[in-house]
Scaffold this active site. Structure first.
Site, mmCIF file in Angstrom:
data_model
loop_
_atom_site.group_PDB
_atom_site.id
_atom_site.type_symbol
_atom_site.label_atom_id
_atom_site.label_comp_id
_atom_site.label_asym_id
_atom_site.label_seq_id
_atom_site.Cartn_x
_atom_site.Cartn_y
_atom_site.Cartn_z
ATOM 1 C CG HIS A 192 -2.013 0.895 1.196
ATOM 2 N ND1 HIS A 192 -3.173 0.596 0.534
ATOM 3 C CD2 HIS A 192 -2.173 2.135 1.684
ATOM 4 C CE1 HIS A 192 -4.004 1.594 0.640
ATOM 5 N NE2 HIS A 192 -3.426 2.560 1.337
ATOM 6 C CD GLU A 434 0.516 -10.199 -19.400
ATOM 7 O OE1 GLU A 434 1.372 -9.497 -18.850
ATOM 8 O OE2 GLU A 434 -0.659 -10.259 -18.998
ATOM 9 C CG ASP A 458 4.089 -11.022 -16.740
ATOM 10 O OD1 ASP A 458 4.867 -11.500 -15.889
ATOM 11 O OD2 ASP A 458 3.054 -10.397 -16.442
ATOM 12 C CB CYS A 505 1.123 -1.426 -21.298
ATOM 13 S SG CYS A 505 0.580 -3.131 -21.168
HETATM 14 C C1 PEP Z 1 3.689 -6.641 -18.335
HETATM 15 O O1 PEP Z 1 3.718 -7.827 -17.978
HETATM 16 O O2 PEP Z 1 4.518 -6.138 -19.111
HETATM 17 C C2 PEP Z 1 2.650 -5.737 -17.815
HETATM 18 C C3 PEP Z 1 2.517 -4.520 -18.266
HETATM 19 O O3 PEP Z 1 1.859 -6.201 -16.814
HETATM 20 P P1 PEP Z 1 2.319 -6.261 -15.275
HETATM 21 O O4 PEP Z 1 3.650 -5.539 -15.163
HETATM 22 O O5 PEP Z 1 1.253 -5.617 -14.488
HETATM 23 O O6 PEP Z 1 2.442 -7.736 -15.060
HETATM 24 MG MG MG Z 2 2.025 -8.717 -16.961
#
Ligand code: PEP
Ligand code: MG
Length: 579
Positions: A192, A434, A458, A505
């Site tokens: 948090h 991913e 990932d 992302c």
């Molecule tokens: C990723 O896996 O690149 C992603 C954006 O998701 P997270 O980092 O939340 O797993």
């Molecule tokens: Mg991810």
């Protein structure tokens, strides 16, 4: 001068005197016997203190609701529920009657035993719960002993806050202008405190695991939120060095601030789309300030990571509605719950798994908890009328799983229709790419969705078989591994062949050298932490599409990431791209 090392949880450099907010500040609990005839009065004293504590918590909840929204005020609802717990009352009353000791002592002993029990459980959710029990007990004790707990709202100077563990109420009530940095024994990147520190842009190093005790009140502390280092009583050279690093980071950020307002264009005038990733709704202000075109990833699981009960459909609806309204029509991609793996969620019976990263997580979990998934989908659908919402499913591994997720969405839509709840019928639906299996069959998945978003955090982990959270193998988590680049190239090509847009992302999107290669590979959109948007805007503004294409073409022929790194460093220098 001493140096400690922890988890860099919120970036930036802070230099200030330590304000040590440890529970050594604990009250000394009086212990004395009482007579049987005093029991009723002792109980009455407890009831009065309880009522005052309740009033405090209601005031804190109302403030959290006003300033931060329902998902943060829920923590205090959970505290209120704990105060009203009948079992708790019965247990305390029974020990008061049995022991014939004063109520402060009885309450303190009882709460210590509960805290110990919770802390002995390995699930981080219970550890968070123990902080809540501690918080409430102190509040009641302070009223019983007429002792005011120091409020972090009253900090007199700029400080680095040093704590074993900051309670939710501390984070909400603290004077954010005064807190320049946070150093804590507990916590990781998803705690948090880490989430809020990032949202408030306060540099933080967490997870110091027992070493904050060596920091004394008033000592000068440097918090390096970039590397996770904490330096105590730096010598003059070190202090000057960090002051320079901080000044240059601030100068760089203020230079870059100018880019926030500029259009995102390549050197030859091609538009690029740069969006932001957020974890909590409060980050929308930062997203807009840094000039992002929208939110490319709202990690909705962070709503579930708050202590207290899991968010209801209404809690979620109000969080999504708040984000969409704040973004004033700019696109907002809400990713459905991505829990499990390294993200453990309170109040969800997620068994300790042998292989959590390969286990029951993200869409796999959602498809097995139909009620929770339907609640979330309806909340997103209902909020969709407040702006340009999009839905994204995480961790899709193949077509059948995607069909199941789409089926769940169709059911949520049909239920909304039955209930007369309006929503955007043609809400765009996308998936995270991913997992290597999804990347390899991107051509089969693309016709079923409106967009792809490549999650390289990932994708790299699963392609190279390297745990993204393990510092011993961190050197292998390499975006320029040729296997990763080939998968990315294929996903972009397959997405485009099906006429859908392809975004990224994962953290790779905010790496300047990678951003250029991705432009050359034809990526349509980037999404990254809000603070990185101006830098990437500047980087992409220094290169033409043709240059980026020729760089990408060269990179795709190279045999290893070390060759690629060396080549890119040279090319970026020759294009005078500063990182
Ligand atoms: C990723 O896996 O690149 C992603 C954006 O998701 P997270 O980092 O939340 O797993
Ligand atoms: Mg991810």
């Amino acid at each position: 001068m001493k140096s400690l090392s922890g988890i860099p949880a919120s970036s930036g450099i802070a230099i200030a005197k330590a304000f040590v907010f440890l529970d050594d500040d604990e009250p000394i609990i009086p212990r004395y016997s009482i007579g049987a005839t005093e029991l009723a009065a002792e109980w009455e004293r407890f009831m009065v203190a309880l009522e005052r504590a309740r009033e405090d918590i209601v005031a804190l909840r109302d403030r959290a609701l006003r300033e931060m929204g329902e998902e943060h005020s829920a923590i205090f609802d959970a505290h209120l529920m704990m105060l009203e717990d009948i079992d708790l009352m019965e247990n305390i009353e029974a020990s008061l009657n049995d022991s014939l000791l004063n109520i402060e002592w009885v309450l303190h002993q009882y709460s210590m035993s509960v805290v110990k029990q919770l802390e002995s459980l390995s699930d981080p959710h219970f550890q968070e719960r123990s902080a809540d029990v501690h918080d409430i007990t102190h509040r009641i004790l302070n009223h019983l002993m007429f002792r005011e707990r120091f409020s972090l709202a009253d900090l007199p100077d700029d400080v680095v806050l040093v704590a074993y563990n900051l309670l939710p109420s501390d984070m909400i009530s603290m004077n954010r202008q005064r807190v320049k940095g946070i150093v804590m024994d507990a916590g990781g990147k998803t705690s948090h405190t880490a989430i809020l520190a990032r949202a408030f842009e306060i540099p933080a190093v967490l997870g110091l695991a027992g070493s904050v005790r060596s920091i004394r009140n008033g000592e000068m502390v440097v918090v390096n939120g970039q590397s996770g280092q904490v330096i105590i009583e730096p010598d003059t050279d070190t202090l000057v060095r960090y002051e320079n690093v901080r000044a240059s980071l601030l100068a760089r950020n203020s230079d870059l601030a100018a880019f926030a307002k500029m259009p995102a264009l390549t050197k030859d005038g091609q538009a690029v789309i740069l969006k932001a990733n957020i974890e909590v709704p409060e980050e929308t202000e930062s997203v807009l300030r840094h000039g992002a075109h929208g939110i490319g990833l709202f990690r909705s699981e962070f709503l579930f990571l708050q202590p207290g009960r899991a968010p209801s459909e209404e809690d979620q609806f109000s969080a999504y509605q708040r984000v969409l309204t704040a973004m004033e029509g700019k696109p907002v991609t809400i990713r459905t719950l991505d829990v499990g793996g390294d993200k453990v969620v309170p109040d969800m019976a997620m068994a300790a798994e042998k292989n959590p990263l390969l286990g029951w997580r993200a869409i796999r979990y959602c498809l097995s908890d139909t009620e929770m998934f339907q609640n979330q989908l309806r909340a997103i659908l209902r909020a969709s009328v407040y702006g340009d919402a999009r839905i994204m499913f995480p961790m899709i591994s193949g077509p059948d799983e995607l069909d199941a997720a789409l089926h769940a969405l169709a059911k949520a839509k049909s239920d909304c229709r039955k209930l007369g709840q309006s929503f955007r019928e043609d809400i765009p639906v996308g998936i995270m790419i991913e997992i290597p299996s999804a990347a390899l069959i991107a051509d089969l998945l693309a016709p079923k969705v409106d967009f792809f978003s490549i999650g390289t955090n990932d994708l790299i982990q699963y392609t190279i078989a390297v745990d993204r959270g393990n510092e011993r193998v961190a050197y292998l988590h390499e975006p320029f591994h040729p296997a990763v680049l080939r998968l990315i190239q294929k996903v972009i090509a397959d997405g485009h062949a099906a006429g859908i847009s392809v975004s990224m992302c994962g953290e790779m999107a905010s790496d300047p050298a990678a951003a250029v290669v991705l432009l050359g590979l034809g990526l349509d959109e980037y999404s990254m932490s809000a603070a990185s948007v101006p830098l990437i805007k500047r980087v992409l503004g220094a290169v033409s599409l043709a240059e980026a294409r020729s760089i990408a073409e060269a990179v795709m022929k190279m045999p290893s990431h070390s060759h690629i790194d060396t080549y890119l460093r040279g090319r970026l220098d020759s294009l005078e791209i500063q990182e």
